[in-house]
Motif scaffolding. Structure first.
Motif, short mmCIF file in Angstrom:
data_model
loop_
_atom_site.label_atom_id
_atom_site.label_comp_id
_atom_site.label_asym_id
_atom_site.label_seq_id
_atom_site.Cartn_x
_atom_site.Cartn_y
_atom_site.Cartn_z
N TYR A 1 0.86 -1.18 0.00
CA TYR A 1 0.00 0.00 0.00
C TYR A 1 0.90 1.23 0.00
CZ TYR A 1 -3.76 -3.13 1.57
OH TYR A 1 -4.68 -4.14 1.67
N PHE A 2 0.45 2.29 -0.66
CA PHE A 2 1.21 3.52 -0.72
C PHE A 2 0.38 4.67 -0.18
CE2 PHE A 2 2.79 0.70 -3.98
CZ PHE A 2 4.17 0.80 -3.85
N ASN A 3 1.05 5.56 0.53
CA ASN A 3 0.40 6.79 0.98
C ASN A 3 0.16 7.66 -0.24
OD1 ASN A 3 0.16 9.59 1.89
ND2 ASN A 3 0.68 8.78 3.92
N THR A 4 -1.10 7.99 -0.50
CA THR A 4 -1.43 8.75 -1.72
C THR A 4 -0.73 10.10 -1.74
OG1 THR A 4 -3.58 7.65 -1.86
CG2 THR A 4 -3.33 9.71 -3.08
N GLY A 5 -0.56 10.70 -0.57
CA GLY A 5 0.07 12.02 -0.54
C GLY A 5 1.54 11.99 -0.86
N SER A 6 2.26 10.99 -0.35
CA SER A 6 3.71 10.94 -0.52
C SER A 6 4.18 9.86 -1.46
CB SER A 6 4.37 10.71 0.84
OG SER A 6 4.05 9.41 1.35
N ASN A 7 3.29 8.91 -1.80
CA ASN A 7 3.62 7.73 -2.62
C ASN A 7 4.67 6.83 -1.97
OD1 ASN A 7 1.98 7.71 -5.00
ND2 ASN A 7 3.06 9.55 -5.65
N GLU A 8 4.88 6.99 -0.68
CA GLU A 8 5.78 6.10 0.03
C GLU A 8 5.01 4.90 0.56
OE1 GLU A 8 7.85 8.23 3.02
OE2 GLU A 8 8.99 9.45 1.59
N PRO A 9 5.66 3.74 0.64
CA PRO A 9 4.96 2.54 1.12
C PRO A 9 4.46 2.71 2.55
CG PRO A 9 7.02 1.95 0.04
CD PRO A 9 7.03 3.44 0.19
N ILE A 10 3.29 2.17 2.82
CA ILE A 10 2.72 2.18 4.16
C ILE A 10 3.32 1.02 4.95
CG2 ILE A 10 0.61 1.84 5.50
CD1 ILE A 10 0.61 4.52 4.21
N THR A 11 3.85 1.32 6.14
CA THR A 11 4.39 0.25 6.99
C THR A 11 3.52 0.02 8.22
OG1 THR A 11 5.83 1.85 8.11
CG2 THR A 11 6.76 0.64 6.24
N SER A 12 2.63 0.95 8.56
CA SER A 12 1.77 0.76 9.73
C SER A 12 0.53 1.63 9.64
CB SER A 12 2.54 1.08 11.02
OG SER A 12 2.99 2.43 11.01
N LEU A 13 -0.50 1.23 10.40
CA LEU A 13 -1.77 1.95 10.47
C LEU A 13 -2.26 1.93 11.91
CD1 LEU A 13 -3.49 0.38 7.30
CD2 LEU A 13 -2.65 2.73 7.48
N TYR A 14 -3.33 2.69 12.17
CA TYR A 14 -3.93 2.75 13.50
C TYR A 14 -5.36 2.20 13.44
CZ TYR A 14 -0.26 6.19 14.70
OH TYR A 14 0.93 6.84 14.91
N ARG A 15 -5.73 1.43 14.47
CA ARG A 15 -7.14 1.04 14.65
C ARG A 15 -7.34 0.54 16.07
NH1 ARG A 15 -8.15 -2.15 10.40
NH2 ARG A 15 -8.00 -4.19 11.42
N GLY A 16 -8.44 0.96 16.66
CA GLY A 16 -8.79 0.49 18.00
C GLY A 16 -7.74 0.77 19.03
N GLY A 17 -7.04 1.89 18.89
CA GLY A 17 -6.03 2.25 19.87
C GLY A 17 -4.70 1.57 19.67
N ARG A 18 -4.54 0.88 18.58
CA ARG A 18 -3.28 0.16 18.33
C ARG A 18 -2.62 0.67 17.06
NH1 ARG A 18 -2.35 -6.27 17.29
NH2 ARG A 18 -0.34 -6.46 18.33
#
Length: 753
Positions: free
Chosen positions: A659-676
């Motif tokens: 997955y890539f961050n649309t704003g920076s086009n850098e690969p996504i290495t982590s996300l947030y959900r449910g406090g984690r």
């Protein structure tokens, strides 16, 4: 789409249900036909059983009609899939939409009129028939909207029940993440279906997709619990059944990042039929098979033996049609060598090749030679290199954060030869001394430089860049001999597309024998290019001397969105020179006339490979990324999922499935959900733990029709337990639903292995 049929009925609760059938056609229909319905169950919508981890929750609508005449609706099934759409309205508001599924059609064959016909429509089934056809970086929203539009599904998409974030605060949307289209094509260029693609994109994010109340809802289970609200169930019968859901011992998520190592180009280009039993000896015209022309060559190098018409060493097949490469000069053709006694099967682009006719008269012989294609013109470092002969298909290179750790290797395999049969020993004939010509190349043709345009086009637009090593090679300034790999790398510079026929910017691929640059020929049989050096005989560094074949060039990093690299071979300005020549002092082009002694110039499709930018570097990561966690140690079953998109703790260079961050086009290495805050797969495992760590309540039975937006439900006897729908059959006439519910929990995490 144009409306072709319309009809309505009233439910037992006096709600107006309207069915509109439209067709994707050019002409406006002369009239809109009326739909006639039977008295009971004229329209039923079904969502089949799906598990919590299932992504695409398809539904189908079965419409029962009274046919006013013989096979009135039969023509609907002769139209391409997706061209017929059903829109259902409740009291004037769109409630459901789907397209005709031609797999389901039946009607009585022996009745002429007033019989029932069953038409089945599906919302997401059409996605399995549509091949992914996008290019470059695309946001998830773009992929979804394009797929729905291609299937004629005019349904709004709601993303409000997504609880995942990029920064821990702002809700993520499908616009925030991008994927690269190359991830959805295999190595042969065959595309996934849009069904597979969308499933592959949404699953690692823990998202689901369902149509309810005239909208498509994209949500995660945690978001449904936290934001979806809750309603009280109203049972319509006494057929309720209570049970418990399954549990799992552990969960395993395996992500294939699709790092394609090795050659990135397709080395197969010849598409026409060949036949090893067909030969064309002793003819300068060749022979034809459909649009292909083929020529054969004697295995014996001595023409005195050419009266034997079975003496075929190999046959070359040529045709203008091929794949993966564009021919830019009318005289060049795709080729495929089919061996009979000589050579190996190979294919690529034929620039220059002979056809030979030999005949015998007593002890004498006569040979007629005809050359085909175009013989590139020899030149000097200041020569005009002319137009291109062919261009390879663009090869995508991803945007890489630490791009300096990578490089490209450009490989070109060339067959350039003075012999009639380049797979047999050179032979001096009375009219042409091929063995002597071979010796001349060894004496004065130790280096060959082929001008090429290696271009990089950034995906986000902007200028084209072209690789050049003309400043590195001592073409204009006399410098010390080039002895290290770093000196041979060249550089990328902006390219003037308007001067494409007379480029000022280009580079050279170089051919020489690294073990003998003084007395070995640069050509003869199949040869591979080497890192381009000036034609000296000095000692090379160990790294350069032991390096693999091919030209190493810097990894292009322009535009921030990746891009495509392609290669073109120029038709003029080929440099032939002796070891020890001072290139910057060359005035005469090929003064030994070595180019004119050649009968063959063939190339295989150029290779492009991404490598670590070190002499002895670790290989690029290509292994699957595996996430594991224990869910319930007392359970038996393992939940295993394979994904095509994903994340990792660190960036995996060249992972097409990232997955890539649309704003920076850098690969996504982590996300947030449910406090984690962790990788998408770890978040998904947390969701699975929450849903399968212990047994949860299930209820099924007949309820009042569930026409709500997607939400959770509670039973008056089970207060505090919120449930989600896992299957449903809606009877629109009676306005009831046969529904199965399962208890839903928010994301609750435990320590994972």
């Amino acid at each position: 789409m144009y409306e072709i049929y319309r009809g309505h009925f009233y439910s037992r609760n006096n709600n107006k249900w309207e069915a509109v059938i439209s067709c994707d056609q050019e002409a406006v229909p002369q009239e809109v036909g009326a739909l006639d319905f039977p008295g009971e169950e004229p329209l039923v919508i079904e969502w089949e059983e799906n598990k919590k981890e299932d992504v695409i929750c398809s539904s189908s609508a079965t419409l029962i009609l009274i046919s006013p005449g013989d096979r009135t609706y039969e023509n609907l099934y002769t139209i391409k899939p997706g061209a017929i759409r059903l829109d259902i309205y409740k009291n004037g508001t769109k409630y459901w939409s789907g397209v005709l599924d031609p797999e389901f059609y039946e009607e009585p064959y022996n009745t002429m009129q007033d019989y029932e016909v069953s038409l089945t429509f599906s919302d997401f089934g059409i996605l399995d028939r549509l091949k992914f056809d996008m290019k470059g970086y695309r946001t998830i929203r773009e992929v979804l909207w394009h797929a729905l539009s291609s299937g004629n599904l005019n349904i709004p998409v709601v993303e409000s029940l997504i609880s995942t974030t990029l920064d821990g605060e702002t809700q993520m949307t499908l616009l925030d993440l991008s994927v690269h289209s190359d991830n959805f094509y295999d190595e042969e260029g065959e595309a996934m279906s849009y069904y597979e693609s969308i499933k592959g994109i949404l699953q690692p994010l823990g998202m689901k997709m369902v149509q309810k109340n005239g909208r498509i809802w994209i949500y995660d289970l945690n978001g449904l619990y936290e934001k979806g609200g809750s309603k009280t169930l109203k049972w319509m019968s006494d057929d309720q059944v209570m049970g418990t859901s399954e549990v799992y011992n552990n969960a395993v998520i395996r992500w294939s990042p699709y790092v394609r190592d090795g050659n990135l180009t397709n080395d197969e280009c010849y598409v026409k039929k060949t036949d090893a039993s067909l030969t064309a000896l002793n003819t300068t015209q060749g022979k034809n098979l459909d649009t292909s022309i083929y020529y054969s060559y004697h295995a014996s190098p001595d023409p005195i033996n050419w009266f034997d018409t079975s003496d075929s060493g190999f046959t070359i097949w040529t045709d203008r049609e091929g794949v993966g490469t564009t021919l830019l000069d009318d005289r060049v053709r795709f080729f495929k060598i089919v061996p009979q006694a000589d050579g190996d099967e190979s294919e690529g682009v034929a620039m220059y090749w002979p056809s030979i006719s030999g005949s015998q008269s007593g002890k004498d012989y006569r040979i007629i030679i005809k050359q085909h294609g175009i013989q590139p013109a020899a030149g000097t470092p200041n020569s005009y290199v002319g137009k291109s002969l062919f261009r390879t298909k663009g090869t995508w290179l991803p945007n890489v954060k630490d791009w300096r750790t990578l490089r490209l290797r450009i490989g070109l395999e060339l067959l350039m030869d003075v012999r009639y049969n380049p797979f047999e020993e050179a032979f001096n004939m009375k009219h042409e001394k091929q063995a002597d010509n071979e010796k001349a190349w060894k004496a004065w043709g130790n280096f060959l430089y082929i001008p090429v345009s290696i271009k990089y086009k950034p995906s986000g637009g902007g200028p084209t860049y072209c690789w050049t090593n003309r400043n590195a090679l001592p073409l204009t300034n006399l410098r010390k001999p080039m002895t290290t790999i770093n000196e041979t790398m060249g550089e990328w510079v902006p390219y003037d597309d308007s001067r494409d026929d007379e480029p000022e910017t280009f580079g050279y691929l170089c051919f020489y024998d690294v073990t003998d640059r003084e007395e070995a020929s640069a050509i003869g049989g199949w040869k591979r290019n080497r890192p381009a050096i000036d034609p000296h005989n000095e000692r090379l560094s160990t790294g350069l001397a032991r390096s693999d074949n091919g030209q190493y060039i810097p990894y292009p990093n322009y535009g921030g969105q990746g891009g495509e690299v392609s290669l073109e071979i120029r038709r003029n300005g080929w440099i032939v020179c002796d070891g020890g020549t001072k290139l910057n002092r060359m005035v005469n082009a090929d003064d030994r006339k070595l180019m004119g002694k050649c009968h063959w110039i063939l190339v295989k499709i150029p290779q492009i490979e991404i490598q670590r930018n070190l002499i002895e570097a670790p290989e690029l990561e290509t292994e699957d990324v595996i996430y594991k966690a224990e869910i319930n140690s007392n359970a038996k079953e393992t939940l295993e999922l394979e994904t095509v998109c994903g994340t990792s703790t660190t960036e995996i260079p060249l992972a097409r499935g990232a997955y890539f961050n649309t704003g920076s086009n850098e690969p996504i290495t982590s996300l947030y959900r449910g406090g984690r805050h962790t990788q998408a797969e770890e978040l998904f495992i947390g969701t699975l733990y929450s849903q399968y760590g212990e047994r949860h309540l299930t209820l099924s039975g007949t309820t009042k029709i569930l026409t709500d937006n997607i939400t959770t439900y509670e039973d008056v006897m089970k207060k505090g337990i919120r449930m989600m729908v896992t299957s449903e059959v809606q009877d629109l006439y009676n306005e009831t639903s046969e529904t199965t519910f399962v208890e839903l929990r928010p994301d609750e995490y435990s320590k994972t292995n």
